[in-house]
Design an enzyme around this catalytic site. Structure first.
Site, PDB file in Angstrom:
ATOM      1  N   ILE A 160      18.665  -3.574  19.124  1.00 61.70           N
ATOM      2  CA  ILE A 160      17.311  -3.439  18.571  1.00 61.70           C
ATOM      3  C   ILE A 160      16.490  -2.407  19.367  1.00 61.70           C
ATOM      4  CG2 ILE A 160      15.237  -4.673  17.784  1.00 61.70           C
ATOM      5  CD1 ILE A 160      17.986  -5.475  16.423  1.00 61.70           C
ATOM      6  N   THR A 161      16.083  -1.356  18.660  1.00 62.83           N
ATOM      7  CA  THR A 161      15.351  -0.235  19.271  1.00 62.83           C
ATOM      8  C   THR A 161      13.914  -0.645  19.595  1.00 62.83           C
ATOM      9  OG1 THR A 161      16.716   1.259  17.963  1.00 62.83           O
ATOM     10  CG2 THR A 161      14.732   2.201  18.923  1.00 62.83           C
ATOM     11  N   ARG A 274      24.396  35.682  26.273  1.00 62.31           N
ATOM     12  CA  ARG A 274      25.710  35.552  26.913  1.00 62.31           C
ATOM     13  C   ARG A 274      26.576  36.765  26.594  1.00 62.31           C
ATOM     14  NH1 ARG A 274      28.228  32.926  31.071  1.00 62.31           N
ATOM     15  NH2 ARG A 274      30.434  32.600  30.593  1.00 62.31           N
ATOM     16  N   GLN A 342      30.328  24.652  20.814  1.00 61.32           N
ATOM     17  CA  GLN A 342      31.368  25.683  20.857  1.00 61.32           C
ATOM     18  C   GLN A 342      30.769  27.043  21.235  1.00 61.32           C
ATOM     19  OE1 GLN A 342      34.312  24.606  20.568  1.00 61.32           O
ATOM     20  NE2 GLN A 342      35.487  26.512  20.622  1.00 61.32           N
ATOM     21  N   GLU A 369      20.791   2.712  10.637  1.00 56.17           N
ATOM     22  CA  GLU A 369      20.082   2.561   9.347  1.00 56.17           C
ATOM     23  C   GLU A 369      21.016   2.776   8.157  1.00 56.17           C
ATOM     24  OE1 GLU A 369      15.992   3.692   9.123  1.00 56.17           O
ATOM     25  OE2 GLU A 369      15.824   3.750  11.293  1.00 56.17           O
ATOM     26  N   THR A 371      25.515   2.989   7.688  1.00 58.99           N
ATOM     27  CA  THR A 371      26.583   3.945   8.006  1.00 58.99           C
ATOM     28  C   THR A 371      26.780   4.915   6.830  1.00 58.99           C
ATOM     29  OG1 THR A 371      28.295   2.563   7.031  1.00 58.99           O
ATOM     30  CG2 THR A 371      27.794   2.172   9.361  1.00 58.99           C
TER      31      THR A 371
HETATM   32  C1  FAD Z   1      21.402   2.965  19.251  1.00 66.29           C
HETATM   33  C2  FAD Z   1      21.294   2.016  18.111  1.00 66.29           C
HETATM   34  C3  FAD Z   1      20.038   1.610  17.682  1.00 66.29           C
HETATM   35  C4  FAD Z   1      19.922   0.674  16.631  1.00 66.29           C
HETATM   36  N1  FAD Z   1      18.692   0.188  16.291  1.00 66.29           N
HETATM   37  C5  FAD Z   1      18.599  -0.865  15.423  1.00 66.29           C
HETATM   38  C6  FAD Z   1      17.353  -1.533  15.186  1.00 66.29           C
HETATM   39  O1  FAD Z   1      16.299  -1.134  15.711  1.00 66.29           O
HETATM   40  N2  FAD Z   1      17.336  -2.622  14.361  1.00 66.29           N
HETATM   41  C7  FAD Z   1      18.466  -3.088  13.765  1.00 66.29           C
HETATM   42  O2  FAD Z   1      18.382  -4.081  13.052  1.00 66.29           O
HETATM   43  N3  FAD Z   1      19.668  -2.468  13.946  1.00 66.29           N
HETATM   44  C8  FAD Z   1      19.762  -1.384  14.773  1.00 66.29           C
HETATM   45  N4  FAD Z   1      20.973  -0.777  15.011  1.00 66.29           N
HETATM   46  C9  FAD Z   1      22.156  -1.279  14.327  1.00 66.29           C
HETATM   47  C10 FAD Z   1      22.717  -0.340  13.266  1.00 66.29           C
HETATM   48  O3  FAD Z   1      21.844  -0.261  12.173  1.00 66.29           O
HETATM   49  C11 FAD Z   1      24.112  -0.870  12.896  1.00 66.29           C
HETATM   50  O4  FAD Z   1      24.967  -0.598  14.012  1.00 66.29           O
HETATM   51  C12 FAD Z   1      24.665  -0.248  11.644  1.00 66.29           C
HETATM   52  O5  FAD Z   1      23.944  -0.668  10.513  1.00 66.29           O
HETATM   53  C13 FAD Z   1      26.152  -0.598  11.418  1.00 66.29           C
HETATM   54  O6  FAD Z   1      26.381  -1.951  11.559  1.00 66.29           O
HETATM   55  P1  FAD Z   1      27.560  -2.476  12.526  1.00 66.29           P
HETATM   56  O7  FAD Z   1      27.376  -1.795  13.854  1.00 66.29           O
HETATM   57  O8  FAD Z   1      27.538  -3.955  12.499  1.00 66.29           O
HETATM   58  O9  FAD Z   1      28.891  -1.937  11.878  1.00 66.29           O
HETATM   59  P2  FAD Z   1      29.783  -2.686  10.714  1.00 66.29           P
HETATM   60  O10 FAD Z   1      28.885  -3.108   9.648  1.00 66.29           O
HETATM   61  O11 FAD Z   1      30.596  -3.732  11.374  1.00 66.29           O
HETATM   62  O12 FAD Z   1      30.689  -1.500  10.270  1.00 66.29           O
HETATM   63  C14 FAD Z   1      31.887  -1.099  10.960  1.00 66.29           C
HETATM   64  C15 FAD Z   1      32.579  -0.062  10.079  1.00 66.29           C
HETATM   65  O13 FAD Z   1      32.988  -0.686   8.850  1.00 66.29           O
HETATM   66  C16 FAD Z   1      32.480   0.060   7.750  1.00 66.29           C
HETATM   67  N5  FAD Z   1      32.185  -0.839   6.630  1.00 66.29           N
HETATM   68  C17 FAD Z   1      31.511  -2.008   6.653  1.00 66.29           C
HETATM   69  N6  FAD Z   1      31.441  -2.518   5.415  1.00 66.29           N
HETATM   70  C18 FAD Z   1      32.074  -1.660   4.597  1.00 66.29           C
HETATM   71  C19 FAD Z   1      32.342  -1.626   3.177  1.00 66.29           C
HETATM   72  N7  FAD Z   1      31.915  -2.590   2.370  1.00 66.29           N
HETATM   73  N8  FAD Z   1      33.028  -0.583   2.679  1.00 66.29           N
HETATM   74  C20 FAD Z   1      33.448   0.417   3.488  1.00 66.29           C
HETATM   75  N9  FAD Z   1      33.230   0.446   4.833  1.00 66.29           N
HETATM   76  C21 FAD Z   1      32.540  -0.577   5.366  1.00 66.29           C
HETATM   77  C22 FAD Z   1      31.217   0.714   8.298  1.00 66.29           C
HETATM   78  O14 FAD Z   1      30.813   1.830   7.509  1.00 66.29           O
HETATM   79  C23 FAD Z   1      31.675   1.107   9.685  1.00 66.29           C
HETATM   80  O15 FAD Z   1      32.422   2.287   9.631  1.00 66.29           O
HETATM   81  C24 FAD Z   1      21.094   0.194  16.001  1.00 66.29           C
HETATM   82  C25 FAD Z   1      22.351   0.649  16.412  1.00 66.29           C
HETATM   83  C26 FAD Z   1      22.457   1.523  17.464  1.00 66.29           C
HETATM   84  C27 FAD Z   1      23.824   1.934  17.930  1.00 66.29           C
END
Ligand code: FAD
Length: 385
Positions: A160-161, A274, A342, A369, A371
């Protein structure tokens, strides 16, 4: 006829954020990044400039602008540094916006004036250790204790940011509050003020990029808040978060365009200085083409977020266009950071170089926000698939 040029006020905003980024952010950000420190002084200055209040009405301490104004500011900040840009993005579009869009008059009065001036920050608590893309998998629970008229919250939120800074005042938490008539989870959003007993902020993560931004895991252990901390209607949590994320994707697209454009800026500068084999490397067509392709990606990605923002501000259905803008712009940022590194050769691999930071900061744009796969799902759904 469509016109993609900025108006006078928008251009003035762009120029003032550009000056701030170049004169105030650029000289200090490498040090914050290296030491993983939160840039409180820059946040204070951004507050004074009114950046945290750009899309909010003046009655709440805002600047009376719109979401596009926020996007312009994000692009110009990210052109120099993404940690500062995402701090603003998360503070406004994820932190304050849910209160503005869905809060009661009292909630807005209580929280917005401090959030809109950057005196305080709010976090957006959706993701959990076990569920991100599939937000309906939320397991954090909130039970209404009718004797005390309080929500009792238990669960954990991940990544959570802006949730653990000295000026964080609250986190909005999505929680399961019951069962819908069709058997699905009833999801609602609850405001949890910082410092509430049982609400623990874990130490900051060690991240690949966005190293000067604030990100924590949060745990809620029998956390009690008044029933009045429910944000908007009970059972509307999922719809609220979807709306916030749709808008937020346009903001992340703007931030991605900024990073992609920063790659062009730094590469042009470096290629003109460069020398190799008796000439500046910018004389070699191979290098020119790398940079021309970067400019192509940055420019076309910008048009994508301008389009999505204009649809949103016109009140049209913009979900598909926000997904297109975010998918395309995050891809442009990734590609451009690769090619800018690069162009810089070994210097590009050093943390002190701006493009080294761009390279590390670009990847999260394909994840946060929603993937890239989630964006493709939204685009396909928008096409009726
Ligand atoms: C630095 C940082 C700041 C963040 N800030 C916030 C924040 O302020 N508030 C908050 O709530 N969240 C926050 N997040 C969380 C972020 O929004 C999630 O990491 C993101 O939505 C992905 O969720 P996950 O990490 O659980 O991945 P997963 O949902 O587990 O996904 C893993 C992989 O599986 C794929 N996948 C999942 N379901 C499917 C499907 N149905 N079909 C195809 N592929 C799929 C995904 O695309 C991904 O490649 C933050 C994350 C980071 C790293």
């Amino acid at each position: 006829m469509v016109d993609f040029r900025l108006g006078e006020e928008q251009e003035a905003l762009r120029a003032s954020v550009r000056d701030f980024a170049v004169e105030q952010v650029a000289p200090v950000i490498a040090d914050h990044y290296e030491h993983k420190t939160f840039p409180y002084d820059l946040v204070r200055q951004m507050g004074k400039m009114g950046l945290f209040g750009l899309p909010f009405p003046e009655e709440f301490g805002g600047m009376g602008g719109d979401y596009f104004a926020l996007c312009i500011a994000l692009e110009e900040l990210a052109r120099v540094d993404s940690s500062v840009a995402v701090t603003l993005e998360a503070a406004v579009s994820l932190g304050a916006m849910p209160i503005y869009r869905f809060g009661t008059a009292e909630q807005k009065e209580q929280w917005l004036p401090r959030l809109a001036t950057g005196e305080a920050l709010a976090g957006f608590g959706l993701t959990e250790p076990g569920t991100g893309s599939d937000a309906a998998g939320t397991t954090t629970r909130a039970v209404l204790d009718e004797t005390t008229n309080e929500w009792v919250i238990n669960g954990t939120k991940a990544f959570i940011t802006n949730s653990g800074t000295d000026i964080t005042c609250l986190v909005t938490v999505m929680a399961v509050t019951g069962v819908n008539p069709d058997g699905s989870k009833e999801l609602s959003t609850i405001i949890v003020p910082s410092g509430t007993p049982g609400f623990t902020v874990a130490p900051g993560y060690s991240k690949v990029g966005w190293c000067a931004s604030d990100t924590h895991e949060l745990s809620f252990d029998d956390v009690r808040v008044p029933a009045g901390n429910l944000l908007g209607e009970r059972g509307r949590g999922f719809a609220q978060f979807l709306r916030i994320l749709d808008e937020g994707r346009i903001a992340i697209a703007a931030l991605s365009v900024g990073l992609a454009q920063g790659c062009v800026d730094e590469s042009v500068k470096y290629a003109n200085q460069r020398t190799a084999f008796g000439q500046t490397i910018g004389n070699y067509q191979a290098v020119q083409f790398m940079i021309a392709d970067m400019e192509l990606r940055a420019h076309t990605a910008r048009l994508g977020y301008y389009d999505a923002a204009s649809r949103m501000l016109a009140g049209d259905d913009f979900k598909r266009y926000a997904a297109i803008a975010k998918l395309n712009a995050s891809n442009a940022a990734m590609e451009n950071s690769r090619w800018a590194t690069q162009v810089h050769g070994g210097y590009g691999f050093m943390n002190e170089s701006a493009v080294g930071r761009f390279y590390r900061d670009a990847k999260i744009l394909e994840i946060g926000e929603g993937t890239s796969e989630v964006q493709r799902m939204l685009i396909a759904r928008g096409l009726g698939l």
